[in-house]
Design a protein around this motif. Structure first.
Motif, PDB file in Angstrom:
ATOM      1  N   GLY A 232      11.976   3.314   2.323  1.00  0.00           N
ATOM      2  CA  GLY A 232      12.628   3.995   1.215  1.00  0.00           C
ATOM      3  C   GLY A 232      11.853   4.020  -0.082  1.00  0.00           C
ATOM      4  O   GLY A 232      12.359   4.493  -1.101  1.00  0.00           O
ATOM      5  N   THR A 233      10.619   3.512  -0.081  1.00  0.00           N
ATOM      6  CA  THR A 233       9.800   3.455  -1.295  1.00  0.00           C
ATOM      7  C   THR A 233       8.474   4.149  -1.043  1.00  0.00           C
ATOM      8  O   THR A 233       7.864   3.962   0.017  1.00  0.00           O
ATOM      9  CB  THR A 233       9.541   1.993  -1.703  1.00  0.00           C
ATOM     10  OG1 THR A 233      10.788   1.338  -1.925  1.00  0.00           O
ATOM     11  CG2 THR A 233       8.703   1.927  -2.967  1.00  0.00           C
ATOM     12  N   ILE A 234       8.010   4.952  -2.012  1.00  0.00           N
ATOM     13  CA  ILE A 234       6.679   5.539  -1.915  1.00  0.00           C
ATOM     14  C   ILE A 234       5.668   4.467  -2.303  1.00  0.00           C
ATOM     15  O   ILE A 234       5.580   4.067  -3.474  1.00  0.00           O
ATOM     16  CB  ILE A 234       6.541   6.778  -2.820  1.00  0.00           C
ATOM     17  CG1 ILE A 234       7.423   7.911  -2.279  1.00  0.00           C
ATOM     18  CG2 ILE A 234       5.081   7.243  -2.885  1.00  0.00           C
ATOM     19  CD1 ILE A 234       7.360   9.203  -3.066  1.00  0.00           C
ATOM     20  N   VAL A 235       4.902   4.003  -1.306  1.00  0.00           N
ATOM     21  CA  VAL A 235       3.965   2.906  -1.536  1.00  0.00           C
ATOM     22  C   VAL A 235       2.587   3.407  -1.960  1.00  0.00           C
ATOM     23  O   VAL A 235       1.786   2.641  -2.509  1.00  0.00           O
ATOM     24  CB  VAL A 235       3.835   2.017  -0.284  1.00  0.00           C
ATOM     25  CG1 VAL A 235       5.162   1.342   0.024  1.00  0.00           C
ATOM     26  CG2 VAL A 235       3.339   2.808   0.920  1.00  0.00           C
ATOM     27  N   GLU A 236       2.308   4.688  -1.692  1.00  0.00           N
ATOM     28  CA  GLU A 236       1.036   5.259  -2.114  1.00  0.00           C
ATOM     29  C   GLU A 236       1.174   6.768  -2.194  1.00  0.00           C
ATOM     30  O   GLU A 236       1.877   7.390  -1.392  1.00  0.00           O
ATOM     31  CB  GLU A 236      -0.089   4.882  -1.149  1.00  0.00           C
ATOM     32  CG  GLU A 236      -1.475   5.315  -1.629  1.00  0.00           C
ATOM     33  CD  GLU A 236      -2.600   4.599  -0.926  1.00  0.00           C
ATOM     34  OE1 GLU A 236      -3.773   4.888  -1.237  1.00  0.00           O
ATOM     35  OE2 GLU A 236      -2.323   3.743  -0.061  1.00  0.00           O
ATOM     36  N   HIS A 237       0.490   7.368  -3.160  1.00  0.00           N
ATOM     37  CA  HIS A 237       0.631   8.798  -3.406  1.00  0.00           C
ATOM     38  C   HIS A 237      -0.656   9.302  -4.049  1.00  0.00           C
ATOM     39  O   HIS A 237      -1.140   8.718  -5.018  1.00  0.00           O
ATOM     40  CB  HIS A 237       1.825   9.041  -4.343  1.00  0.00           C
ATOM     41  CG  HIS A 237       2.063  10.479  -4.665  1.00  0.00           C
ATOM     42  ND1 HIS A 237       2.770  10.888  -5.772  1.00  0.00           N
ATOM     43  CD2 HIS A 237       1.703  11.612  -4.008  1.00  0.00           C
ATOM     44  CE1 HIS A 237       2.829  12.211  -5.793  1.00  0.00           C
ATOM     45  NE2 HIS A 237       2.185  12.668  -4.740  1.00  0.00           N
ATOM     46  N   GLY A 238      -1.248  10.360  -3.478  1.00  0.00           N
ATOM     47  CA  GLY A 238      -2.464  10.895  -4.063  1.00  0.00           C
ATOM     48  C   GLY A 238      -3.066  12.001  -3.228  1.00  0.00           C
ATOM     49  O   GLY A 238      -2.527  12.385  -2.181  1.00  0.00           O
TER      50      GLY A 238
ATOM     51  N   ALA B  56     -10.082   6.008   0.885  1.00  0.00           N
ATOM     52  CA  ALA B  56      -9.960   4.653   0.312  1.00  0.00           C
ATOM     53  C   ALA B  56      -8.492   4.339   0.061  1.00  0.00           C
ATOM     54  O   ALA B  56      -8.007   4.417  -1.074  1.00  0.00           O
ATOM     55  CB  ALA B  56     -10.756   4.551  -0.991  1.00  0.00           C
ATOM     56  N   PRO B  57      -7.746   4.009   1.113  1.00  0.00           N
ATOM     57  CA  PRO B  57      -6.320   3.702   0.924  1.00  0.00           C
ATOM     58  C   PRO B  57      -6.128   2.468   0.062  1.00  0.00           C
ATOM     59  O   PRO B  57      -6.854   1.478   0.195  1.00  0.00           O
ATOM     60  CB  PRO B  57      -5.826   3.467   2.360  1.00  0.00           C
ATOM     61  CG  PRO B  57      -7.045   3.070   3.130  1.00  0.00           C
ATOM     62  CD  PRO B  57      -8.172   3.839   2.514  1.00  0.00           C
ATOM     63  N   ALA B  58      -5.146   2.527  -0.828  1.00  0.00           N
ATOM     64  CA  ALA B  58      -4.912   1.406  -1.742  1.00  0.00           C
ATOM     65  C   ALA B  58      -3.861   0.440  -1.223  1.00  0.00           C
ATOM     66  O   ALA B  58      -3.814  -0.702  -1.660  1.00  0.00           O
ATOM     67  CB  ALA B  58      -4.474   1.947  -3.110  1.00  0.00           C
ATOM     68  N   HIS B  59      -3.031   0.888  -0.297  1.00  0.00           N
ATOM     69  CA  HIS B  59      -1.957   0.034   0.217  1.00  0.00           C
ATOM     70  C   HIS B  59      -2.236  -0.345   1.670  1.00  0.00           C
ATOM     71  O   HIS B  59      -2.746   0.465   2.446  1.00  0.00           O
ATOM     72  CB  HIS B  59      -0.611   0.762   0.108  1.00  0.00           C
ATOM     73  CG  HIS B  59       0.579  -0.139   0.244  1.00  0.00           C
ATOM     74  ND1 HIS B  59       1.079  -0.524   1.471  1.00  0.00           N
ATOM     75  CD2 HIS B  59       1.369  -0.736  -0.692  1.00  0.00           C
ATOM     76  CE1 HIS B  59       2.125  -1.319   1.289  1.00  0.00           C
ATOM     77  NE2 HIS B  59       2.320  -1.453  -0.019  1.00  0.00           N
ATOM     78  N   SER B  60      -1.876  -1.561   2.030  1.00  0.00           N
ATOM     79  CA  SER B  60      -2.151  -2.045   3.393  1.00  0.00           C
ATOM     80  C   SER B  60      -1.411  -1.227   4.453  1.00  0.00           C
ATOM     81  O   SER B  60      -1.919  -1.042   5.561  1.00  0.00           O
ATOM     82  CB  SER B  60      -1.761  -3.524   3.511  1.00  0.00           C
ATOM     83  OG  SER B  60      -0.377  -3.705   3.222  1.00  0.00           O
ATOM     84  N   TYR B  61      -0.218  -0.734   4.121  1.00  0.00           N
ATOM     85  CA  TYR B  61       0.532   0.059   5.090  1.00  0.00           C
ATOM     86  C   TYR B  61      -0.170   1.392   5.355  1.00  0.00           C
ATOM     87  O   TYR B  61      -0.233   1.856   6.495  1.00  0.00           O
ATOM     88  CB  TYR B  61       1.955   0.298   4.585  1.00  0.00           C
ATOM     89  CG  TYR B  61       2.788   1.158   5.513  1.00  0.00           C
ATOM     90  CD1 TYR B  61       3.109   0.725   6.790  1.00  0.00           C
ATOM     91  CD2 TYR B  61       3.245   2.409   5.100  1.00  0.00           C
ATOM     92  CE1 TYR B  61       3.881   1.519   7.637  1.00  0.00           C
ATOM     93  CE2 TYR B  61       4.014   3.199   5.939  1.00  0.00           C
ATOM     94  CZ  TYR B  61       4.328   2.742   7.204  1.00  0.00           C
ATOM     95  OH  TYR B  61       5.082   3.532   8.046  1.00  0.00           O
ATOM     96  N   THR B  62      -0.704   2.008   4.315  1.00  0.00           N
ATOM     97  CA  THR B  62      -1.472   3.239   4.487  1.00  0.00           C
ATOM     98  C   THR B  62      -2.684   2.988   5.374  1.00  0.00           C
ATOM     99  O   THR B  62      -2.998   3.787   6.266  1.00  0.00           O
ATOM    100  CB  THR B  62      -1.928   3.795   3.131  1.00  0.00           C
ATOM    101  OG1 THR B  62      -0.808   3.902   2.252  1.00  0.00           O
ATOM    102  CG2 THR B  62      -2.562   5.164   3.281  1.00  0.00           C
ATOM    103  N   ALA B  63      -3.359   1.881   5.138  1.00  0.00           N
ATOM    104  CA  ALA B  63      -4.518   1.521   5.967  1.00  0.00           C
ATOM    105  C   ALA B  63      -4.114   1.328   7.424  1.00  0.00           C
ATOM    106  O   ALA B  63      -4.841   1.717   8.347  1.00  0.00           O
ATOM    107  CB  ALA B  63      -5.173   0.253   5.426  1.00  0.00           C
TER     108      ALA B  63
END
Length: 549
Positions: free
Chosen positions: A519-525, A533-540
């Protein structure tokens, strides 16, 4: 299917891949005796000394000698019985020696889940239970028919890794070629009822020889902007209308006169078998990317929260989401199942009122509207459904399906024909009387989804919401749909919200990506930045699952 020669060695995992309608599932059902009575099975299908082809007595064969993991996890599960009861029943029926708790542990689940009902489990957990049910009779051959369809990319990889690690002789049927390659020993590529190529999985990416195999590989989106996303033009012929010669010739960039006259046979080439007259490299058209700056904001979502309440608990589906979408821009909303993607899409569509926050469409607040005012704003939003098979009424023709929104909103009759043809053409479909008279049952999956896009366009919206619009389509079709969405965004200055659980597809087709988790946007760009270069571990984690090996 036609003249299939394929073997699976003891303990081997063979992946059978190809587009919908190519005959994969028919082959699997023939091995299980599940084809309709109207079907005729010729030839031989031996499982050890047991003949499966044409068999009538399956009492001690199905479940004990050969078993299936069905496509939808709920298909093989009873919704009104606990998991433990279903496993016990299967063990009793097939004489299995394990106990239910051992079966659950074998598929990576806790014995405590024996008391759960299927609806209390996630999609991945239900699929693991389906695998445990198939293993109950200790079969010699396990057939997994599209075992990861509808699951998010992380869960897909977990299920495939589980299947590959069972040590059971296995035939895995799927349209996900690259997803299966790390887990299979060999890959058999099927097209229009025939085998096009059979090759060890470890060498397929580098040494494939058939143009169709190359097309499937390039049509699978990779979470890397440096790797182009290709599209196989056209669609496969119906199995009752097959052309002479090579069945792939009409879609192949290498096709010559010989290809249309002489059908290639499946010939041995080192460790592989290939059915092709050519051995040249082939290229396919790629999905375009935007070169234009986005326009004015069309969507502004601010502080959107939503709770689902039941008698026993409250679920926080969205936790303060902020999201903008501009004209001419495609924004990808990515996350695994249960992350809140569809809830946010429904709020932006005006189908669900958020608990807190607001959504503006072209400067008008959507969340504050009721009745006619709400419907007036909703007419400016087009929606493309996930399932192209359920979204269209089977008894309506294409022309009526596309024109229906014009009829329901009271558009003058004299304006409908031009609006209809314009929408059909923009969706990449032929504007011919013959096509407009077709019923959905006469269309391929990709054509049905394009009809859904035309329905969404006919009211001339400023926003298009595509909710998992390609998840049920073949990889060869998905790139074509993405190309159409890009064309619409640029030519019509259309804002597009592209909801998907496939980060690779979002990286390739979207301008920006918002990664949603719990329910939270953890990364956006921008897509390129997020993939590089993902900034959040979940994106990675999502990127790792989406990358091919």
């Amino acid at each position: 299917m036609d003249r299939i020669n394929l073997d699976v060695a003891e303990g081997e995992v063979v992946a059978l891949v190809g587009e919908s309608g190519c005959g994969k599932t028919s082959l699997a059902r023939a091995l299980l005796g599940l084809l309709p009575r109207t079907a005729t099975v010729a030839g031989s299908a031996l499982l050890g000394e047991e003949e499966l082809a044409g068999r009538t007595d399956w009492k001690n064969v199905r479940g004990r000698q050969v078993a299936i993991v069905p496509q939808g996890a709920m298909t093989g599960l009873s919704p009104v019985h606990r998991i433990g009861a279903q496993l016990t029943e299967m063990l009793t029926l097939h004489g299995g020696r394990a106990d239910p708790a051992e079966l659950l542990e074998r598929v990576g689940l806790q014995p405590a889940m024996l008391r759960c009902y299927p609806h209390e489990l996630s999609g991945g957990q239900r699929q693991r239970v389906a695998i445990a049910l198939a293993l109950a009779g200790e079969p010699r051959l396990l057939i997994a028919d599209e075992p990861t369809t509808g699951l998010d990319v992380i869960t897909q990889r977990q299920v495939l890794a589980l299947l590959a690690g069972l040590g059971t002789t296995m035939l895995v049927v799927s349209h996900d070629l690259t997803g299966l390659m790390p887990y299979a020993d060999r890959v058999a590529v099927m097209y229009a009822g025939r085998l096009a190529e059979v090759r060890p999985a470890r060498t397929l990416a580098a040494e494939h020889a058939h143009p169709y195999t190359a097309g499937l590989l390039t049509a699978t989106p990779v979470a890397d902007r440096q790797v182009p996303w290709g599209s196989i033009p056209g669609s496969a012929s119906a199995l009752d209308l097959l052309p002479h010669g090579c069945r792939f010739a009409a879609r192949c960039p290498l096709a010559t006169g010989r290809c249309t006259e002489e059908e290639p046979s499946l010939r041995t080439n080192g460790p592989a078998q290939v059915a092709c007259h050519h051995h040249d490299k082939v290229t396919f058209p790629t999905v375009p990317r935007s070169v234009h700056a986005p326009g004015e904001p069309v969507v502004r979502a601010s502080g959107v929260r939503h709770r689902y309440r039941t008698r026993s608990r409250t679920t926080e589906a969205l936790r303060g989401v902020d999201l903008d979408i501009h004209a001419g821009e495609i924004v990808g909303l990515v996350g695994e199942s249960g992350s809140g993607k569809s809830t946010l899409a429904r709020i932006i569509l005006g189908l669900l009122r958020p608990t807190h926050g607001r959504v503006e469409i072209a400067g008008e607040e959507l969340t504050a509207q009721r009745g006619g005012a709400l419907r007036r704003i909703q007419r400016r939003i087009g929606f493309v459904h996930q399932d192209p098979y359920d979204a269209l009424h089977p008894g309506m023709r294409v022309a009526s399906l596309v024109a229906e929104p014009l009829v329901t909103t009271g558009v003058a009759r004299e304006l409908r024909a031009d609006r209809l043809r314009d929408a059909v053409s923009a969706a990449g479909l032929p504007v011919t009387e013959e096509f407009l008279r077709r019923f959905p049952g006469q269309l391929s999956g990709g054509q049905r989804q394009r009809v859904s896009i035309a329905r969404a366009l006919v009211a001339e919206p400023i926003l298009l919401v595509a909710d998992e619009a390609t998840s049920m389509l073949d990889v060869s079709t998905r790139a074509g749909i993405a190309t159409t969405l890009r064309t619409l965004a640029v030519d019509r200055a259309l804002a597009v919200l592209f909801v998907t659980h496939d980060l690779g597809e979002a990286v390739q087709s979207c301008d920006r990506i918002a990664v949603l988790r719990h329910g939270t946007i953890v990364e956006h760009g921008p897509s390129a930045d997020l993939a590089g270069a993902p900034a959040h571990s979940y994106t990675a984690q999502l990127l790792d699952a989406a990358r091919t090996t």
